[in-house]
Structure formats: structure tokens, C-alpha cells
Motif scaffolding. Sequence first.
Motif, PDB file in Angstrom:
ATOM      1  N   ARG A  18       0.820  -1.217   0.000  1.00  0.00           N
ATOM      2  CA  ARG A  18       0.000   0.000   0.000  1.00  0.00           C
ATOM      3  C   ARG A  18       0.855   1.269   0.000  1.00  0.00           C
ATOM      4  NH1 ARG A  18      -5.324   1.324   1.492  1.00  0.00           N
ATOM      5  NH2 ARG A  18      -5.547   3.499   2.083  1.00  0.00           N
ATOM      6  N   ARG A  19       1.988   1.230   0.739  1.00  0.00           N
ATOM      7  CA  ARG A  19       2.833   2.425   0.805  1.00  0.00           C
ATOM      8  C   ARG A  19       3.350   2.799  -0.576  1.00  0.00           C
ATOM      9  NH1 ARG A  19       8.059   2.242   4.615  1.00  0.00           N
ATOM     10  NH2 ARG A  19       6.413   2.035   6.194  1.00  0.00           N
ATOM     11  N   LEU A  20       3.861   1.812  -1.313  1.00  0.00           N
ATOM     12  CA  LEU A  20       4.383   2.069  -2.647  1.00  0.00           C
ATOM     13  C   LEU A  20       3.255   2.427  -3.609  1.00  0.00           C
ATOM     14  CD1 LEU A  20       6.862   2.196  -4.397  1.00  0.00           C
ATOM     15  CD2 LEU A  20       6.691  -0.261  -4.790  1.00  0.00           C
ATOM     16  N   PHE A  21       2.087   1.804  -3.417  1.00  0.00           N
ATOM     17  CA  PHE A  21       0.933   2.113  -4.261  1.00  0.00           C
ATOM     18  C   PHE A  21       0.571   3.588  -4.160  1.00  0.00           C
ATOM     19  CE2 PHE A  21      -3.729   2.772  -3.992  1.00  0.00           C
ATOM     20  CZ  PHE A  21      -4.030   2.669  -5.344  1.00  0.00           C
ATOM     21  N   GLU A  22       0.528   4.099  -2.932  1.00  0.00           N
ATOM     22  CA  GLU A  22       0.130   5.497  -2.752  1.00  0.00           C
ATOM     23  C   GLU A  22       1.154   6.448  -3.377  1.00  0.00           C
ATOM     24  OE1 GLU A  22      -0.605   5.988   1.411  1.00  0.00           O
ATOM     25  OE2 GLU A  22      -2.524   4.919   1.338  1.00  0.00           O
ATOM     26  N   ASP A  23       2.437   6.101  -3.229  1.00  0.00           N
ATOM     27  CA  ASP A  23       3.471   6.929  -3.860  1.00  0.00           C
ATOM     28  C   ASP A  23       3.296   6.953  -5.374  1.00  0.00           C
ATOM     29  OD1 ASP A  23       4.558   7.451  -1.414  1.00  0.00           O
ATOM     30  OD2 ASP A  23       6.189   5.993  -1.578  1.00  0.00           O
ATOM     31  N   ARG A  24       3.108   5.778  -5.970  1.00  0.00           N
ATOM     32  CA  ARG A  24       3.002   5.689  -7.436  1.00  0.00           C
ATOM     33  C   ARG A  24       1.699   6.283  -7.939  1.00  0.00           C
ATOM     34  NH1 ARG A  24       5.586  -0.250  -9.019  1.00  0.00           N
ATOM     35  NH2 ARG A  24       7.694   0.209  -8.265  1.00  0.00           N
ATOM     36  N   LEU A  25       0.625   6.151  -7.151  1.00  0.00           N
ATOM     37  CA  LEU A  25      -0.642   6.742  -7.576  1.00  0.00           C
ATOM     38  C   LEU A  25      -0.535   8.260  -7.634  1.00  0.00           C
ATOM     39  CD1 LEU A  25      -3.575   6.633  -8.373  1.00  0.00           C
ATOM     40  CD2 LEU A  25      -4.198   6.352  -5.967  1.00  0.00           C
ATOM     41  N   ASN A  26       0.113   8.845  -6.648  1.00  0.00           N
ATOM     42  CA  ASN A  26       0.292  10.298  -6.673  1.00  0.00           C
ATOM     43  C   ASN A  26       1.068  10.738  -7.896  1.00  0.00           C
ATOM     44  OD1 ASN A  26      -1.082  11.287  -4.360  1.00  0.00           O
ATOM     45  ND2 ASN A  26       0.537  10.503  -3.031  1.00  0.00           N
ATOM     46  N   LEU A  27       2.128  10.001  -8.251  1.00  0.00           N
ATOM     47  CA  LEU A  27       2.900  10.321  -9.458  1.00  0.00           C
ATOM     48  C   LEU A  27       2.056  10.122 -10.712  1.00  0.00           C
ATOM     49  CD1 LEU A  27       6.344   8.682  -8.550  1.00  0.00           C
ATOM     50  CD2 LEU A  27       5.802  11.128  -8.639  1.00  0.00           C
ATOM     51  N   ALA A  28       1.246   9.059 -10.723  1.00  0.00           N
ATOM     52  CA  ALA A  28       0.394   8.778 -11.883  1.00  0.00           C
ATOM     53  C   ALA A  28      -0.622   9.893 -12.097  1.00  0.00           C
ATOM     54  CB  ALA A  28      -0.330   7.443 -11.692  1.00  0.00           C
ATOM     55  N   LEU A  29      -1.142  10.443 -11.008  1.00  0.00           N
ATOM     56  CA  LEU A  29      -2.117  11.530 -11.127  1.00  0.00           C
ATOM     57  C   LEU A  29      -1.469  12.779 -11.698  1.00  0.00           C
ATOM     58  CD1 LEU A  29      -4.180  11.121  -7.828  1.00  0.00           C
ATOM     59  CD2 LEU A  29      -4.656  10.228 -10.111  1.00  0.00           C
ATOM     60  N   VAL A  30      -0.231  13.030 -11.319  1.00  0.00           N
ATOM     61  CA  VAL A  30       0.490  14.179 -11.877  1.00  0.00           C
ATOM     62  C   VAL A  30       0.676  14.002 -13.384  1.00  0.00           C
ATOM     63  CG1 VAL A  30       2.710  15.400 -11.897  1.00  0.00           C
ATOM     64  CG2 VAL A  30       1.671  14.723  -9.720  1.00  0.00           C
ATOM     65  N   ARG A  31       1.090  12.783 -13.780  1.00  0.00           N
ATOM     66  CA  ARG A  31       1.290  12.507 -15.217  1.00  0.00           C
ATOM     67  C   ARG A  31      -0.022  12.594 -15.986  1.00  0.00           C
ATOM     68  NH1 ARG A  31       5.180   8.691 -13.111  1.00  0.00           N
ATOM     69  NH2 ARG A  31       3.587   7.059 -13.015  1.00  0.00           N
ATOM     70  N   ALA A  32      -1.104  12.070 -15.389  1.00  0.00           N
ATOM     71  CA  ALA A  32      -2.403  12.105 -16.066  1.00  0.00           C
ATOM     72  C   ALA A  32      -2.888  13.542 -16.251  1.00  0.00           C
ATOM     73  CB  ALA A  32      -3.418  11.296 -15.265  1.00  0.00           C
ATOM     74  N   LYS A  33      -2.623  14.361 -15.252  1.00  0.00           N
ATOM     75  CA  LYS A  33      -3.038  15.766 -15.353  1.00  0.00           C
ATOM     76  C   LYS A  33      -2.281  16.481 -16.462  1.00  0.00           C
ATOM     77  CE  LYS A  33      -3.829  19.844 -12.484  1.00  0.00           C
ATOM     78  NZ  LYS A  33      -3.751  20.409 -11.101  1.00  0.00           N
ATOM     79  N   ARG A  34      -0.982  16.191 -16.593  1.00  0.00           N
ATOM     80  CA  ARG A  34      -0.169  16.822 -17.628  1.00  0.00           C
ATOM     81  C   ARG A  34      -0.577  16.360 -19.026  1.00  0.00           C
ATOM     82  NH1 ARG A  34       5.800  15.980 -14.860  1.00  0.00           N
ATOM     83  NH2 ARG A  34       5.633  17.675 -13.304  1.00  0.00           N
ATOM     84  N   SER A  35      -0.856  15.052 -19.144  1.00  0.00           N
ATOM     85  CA  SER A  35      -1.142  14.483 -20.466  1.00  0.00           C
ATOM     86  C   SER A  35      -2.605  14.602 -20.867  1.00  0.00           C
ATOM     87  CB  SER A  35      -0.741  13.011 -20.494  1.00  0.00           C
ATOM     88  OG  SER A  35      -1.551  12.261 -19.591  1.00  0.00           O
ATOM     89  N   GLY A  36      -3.479  14.853 -19.872  1.00  0.00           N
ATOM     90  CA  GLY A  36      -4.909  14.923 -20.163  1.00  0.00           C
ATOM     91  C   GLY A  36      -5.550  13.572 -20.355  1.00  0.00           C
ATOM     92  N   GLN A  37      -4.864  12.515 -19.956  1.00  0.00           N
ATOM     93  CA  GLN A  37      -5.411  11.176 -20.095  1.00  0.00           C
ATOM     94  C   GLN A  37      -6.092  10.702 -18.801  1.00  0.00           C
ATOM     95  OE1 GLN A  37      -1.960   8.917 -21.762  1.00  0.00           O
ATOM     96  NE2 GLN A  37      -3.336   8.609 -23.501  1.00  0.00           N
ATOM     97  N   ILE A  38      -6.721   9.528 -18.896  1.00  0.00           N
ATOM     98  CA  ILE A  38      -7.446   8.951 -17.765  1.00  0.00           C
ATOM     99  C   ILE A  38      -6.516   8.002 -17.014  1.00  0.00           C
ATOM    100  CG2 ILE A  38      -9.397   7.469 -17.107  1.00  0.00           C
ATOM    101  CD1 ILE A  38     -10.785   8.385 -19.688  1.00  0.00           C
ATOM    102  N   ALA A  39      -6.683   7.973 -15.705  1.00  0.00           N
ATOM    103  CA  ALA A  39      -6.056   6.935 -14.875  1.00  0.00           C
ATOM    104  C   ALA A  39      -7.174   6.206 -14.145  1.00  0.00           C
ATOM    105  CB  ALA A  39      -5.072   7.533 -13.877  1.00  0.00           C
ATOM    106  N   ALA A  40      -6.960   4.940 -13.842  1.00  0.00           N
ATOM    107  CA  ALA A  40      -8.006   4.142 -13.189  1.00  0.00           C
ATOM    108  C   ALA A  40      -7.444   3.426 -11.973  1.00  0.00           C
ATOM    109  CB  ALA A  40      -8.586   3.118 -14.165  1.00  0.00           C
ATOM    110  N   VAL A  41      -8.269   3.370 -10.929  1.00  0.00           N
ATOM    111  CA  VAL A  41      -7.959   2.578  -9.734  1.00  0.00           C
ATOM    112  C   VAL A  41      -8.992   1.465  -9.654  1.00  0.00           C
ATOM    113  CG1 VAL A  41      -7.875   2.560  -7.212  1.00  0.00           C
ATOM    114  CG2 VAL A  41      -6.904   4.477  -8.477  1.00  0.00           C
ATOM    115  N   MET A  42      -8.519   0.232  -9.545  1.00  0.00           N
ATOM    116  CA  MET A  42      -9.399  -0.931  -9.421  1.00  0.00           C
ATOM    117  C   MET A  42      -9.171  -1.556  -8.047  1.00  0.00           C
ATOM    118  SD  MET A  42      -8.797  -2.587 -13.216  1.00  0.00           S
ATOM    119  CE  MET A  42     -10.266  -3.613 -13.190  1.00  0.00           C
TER     120      MET A  42
END
Length: 497
Positions: free
Chosen positions: A82-106
Motif C-alpha cells: 500500500r505504501r508504494l501504491f500510494e506513492d506511485r498513484l500520486n505520481l500517476a495523477l500528476v502525469r495524467a493531469k499533464r497528459s490529459g489522459q485517464i487513470a483508473a484505480v481498481m
Amino acid sequence: MKNLLSKYAWQTGLVLLVVNMLATASIFWLGIGIGVVFISCAAGAFAYFLHSLLKSRDKHEEIGLRMEHLAYHDALTGLPNRRLFEDRLNLALVRAKRSGQIAAVMFLDLDRFKMVNDSLGHACGDELIRITGERLQSCLREGDTVYRQGGDEFTLLLENISKPADVRLVAGRIHAAMDIPYSLNGLEHHITASVGISLYPTDGETLDELIKHADKAMYGAKKRGRNNFQFFASGLDTLMTYKHELETALRLALDNGELEMHYQPQYALSNKRIIGVEAMIHWNRAGKQFSSNEWLAVAEETGLIISIGEWALQTACLKAKQWQAVGFQPLKLSIGLSVAQFKKENLVERISEILAEVGLDAKYLELDLAEGISMLSVQSVGEKLRLLKQLGLRIAMDDVCAGIFSGSSSQQVPMDTIKLDSSLIRNLPEDLENQTLAVAIIEMAERLHLNLIAKGVESQEQLAHLYKLRCKEVQGELLSGPLMDSDFEHLMQQQAG
């Protein structure tokens, strides 16, 4: 001595220098280094010491790397935690915001994992978790990641999504992978999963929002019968509130007298006479009837099914005895037994006490085992059923349980009745596949000298076809739906008259 110290003073200085360079590895090497220099009196010994020091430094660094890995990865599956997941999710959200693409959490939760873990043991539970992690990894696209949240919960992070349909494809692959039986303790077990999905940015723009909404969507999937996936929708907030209110109301239902027993007749197909009755729980609150599909899952999840089930058993047995007392023909009384009830250590003693309290002969009682009992070990089920059979009562199983346990000897898992499920009856006689299954089950019952009853009969065509298949007992809306006790008594009076 002075000359000796002078001769090796340069070695001491070199060691101190080396130790200082290695201080980041561990400060305790300083003391060891000095001690060895003063004990060693030869250049060869010093060289060996220096080699050992460097080797120990490397080993220490390796241990440090392993400890760092364990801090960010699950020890059982090797997946990120979970610790690594939260770190990577935060980075993924930054990338998604820059690119305008969708990210998904399952958010994935194994259905009824606790039952598997309790019945097969923690070793099998761990193996189930490990295999699930491997299967989930095989379902992902390049760049996607699966994490273990803990227990039987997994989280998946999907990046670079162009449209929600891409997420649906991944969810479909996951359920296809979960359909493959698990081999545990030398036996095949069918395990399902419920999956909730939230999308960035429509369902949330922060880590907490996306996780919370994926979790709610997962509970929505369980509400819809488990073994499916659901995207988050704002209506799920209402659903979760409804579920909480339902649980609160259910806790009060017994005390408030809102639960009542209804009785559905079971007929001999040869002469259409009533030969048995199935007792069913109905919840009537302020004039509103709740179907069992609405509240039964909540009762099972919260453990309320144990007290509700015991009340139902006592109420139905008392009613059966009362019918006998007023002169009605003694009938076989069938009543459901949940997995939670079955696993209670004092089940046999409690049933014996209830039968003694109401004065009902055990031979008129048939316990209808829940399908989930097939997940328990053959040995534990057999032991409990043999004790129940010693009371003199009957055991009924649905076709799934019977098919699983029929591979064991009847001495190991005793049973009296097989129920032909309504899903096999519904499209008879047109559905040739269901007809083949129905024939196989009927033949199995005959081979094992077991009674068989077809449930869910709704049409004359089904009834006629079951007669051709040599089915002897039937139950369903075509003949009679579940009745209040007074209506059932009226039906019995008509048959007697």
C-alpha cells in the motif's frame, strides 16, 4: 613494543581511513577495525582483514537493500504494498493531469475468502492469495501495476487510459482469470472476486477520493451478487447509506417481531399431494416486504444470520409440531442452514435442544445446506453431518454441493435429498444443455438412492418434462408460492377434506 607499534602505525592510520569511508555502512566497523589491527602483527593478516571488511560492507548493503524492498513490497506475494501504491498513484495523477489522459484505480476483494481461510487453513489461504497475485499480474497491460493492500484485497493502477472501455477490457480479463479453478489441498476450488473501479478525473482528483470511490464501487459489485465489476457512480453513496440503514434495522427486526415464517408446499409429482414444506424467512417492516436477496447478504456479513437462523429453526419446528397436534398429516419440514450456522461448534447440541423443547420428532426435520458449505473440507463436513444424522434428521443439498460431495463415499458425507436448482428448470424442455445436466443429476440421485426434488417449477411444460425425467417431487410457483402459516393451514384442510 614501541618499535612494533611504530612499524604498524601506518596500517592503523589506513584502517581508520577505510573505516571512516565505510561509516555509512555501519559505525560498529570502526571498533572491529582497530581491534584487529592491534591483534594482527603481519601485513597478510591486515590484508585479510581489509578484504573481510569490504565483503561485510557489501553484505550489509545487500541486507539494507532487502530491508528497503520489504518496506515497499508484500512479503507473501512480492507485489508492491500500500505504501508504494500510494506513492506511485500520486505520481500517476500528476502525469495524467499533464497528459490529459485517464487513470483508473481498481479495488479487488475475493468473495467469501474468510470462509476458505477458516475451513482450509491459513496455509491454503496464503497460497490462494499468492496465486491470485500472479493471475492479476498476467491480466495487466504494459505500464499497469497490481498491489496487495492486505488480507484478500488487491489494488490495480492503470495509466494512459484513452477511454473507460479500456478499463472494462482489463476487468474482463481479470474475471476470466479468476474463473480458472484453484488447486488447494489437492482439490479444485472455485473462487470469485468483486471489483470496484474509479476513474481520474471524473470520480476524483486525489488519492483519497479515488481509493474511497473504488472501494464503494467494489461493495456495489458485492451488492449485485458478487463475481462482477462495477464502475463508481454517485448513486453508490446512497447505496452504502442504504446498506448501513438495512443492517441497523435488521438488528432490531427480531426484537420488534418483524420477521415471520412463510411456508411453501412440496408435492409428490405422481398425485400432486403435499408431502413436505419448506420454511422461509420473510421480513415485514411497516407493511413493506423485503426480499431475502435484499437483506440475506447483510445478515451473513454481519453474523446476524446465526441468531436469525436459530429463531427460524425454533419457530418452524414449533409450527410443525402444532400442525401435527391438531391432526394434520405429519410433513417433512425443510429449512435452510447457513454456512455460519453450520460452523458453530454447538450446532448439533442446539438443534437437539430445540427439537426436545418443541417435542418434534427429528425424522420430520430436513436441514437444507447452503451452497457455500461445499467450500468446506470434506472431512469437516462429513464429521458434522454424521453427528446431525445421529439425531435422526435428514440432510438436503443443492446439486452443486451434491456433485462435489458425491465423489466421497456416502459414509463420509451422508445426505438424503438432492435439490434440482431452479436455474436448470427454468428453460426446460427447450434448453438441451440444462436438460442434459438435469438428467445427470437425477441419475446421480438414483445411483446414490437419494430423494430428489425439483425447485422453481413455473409452467405445465416444465412439470410434464420433469415427470418424463422420473423426478418424483416438485416445488414452485406453478403449484403454490410461499404462504403465511394460516394460508398453509387452509391448504392442508382442503387436501384433508
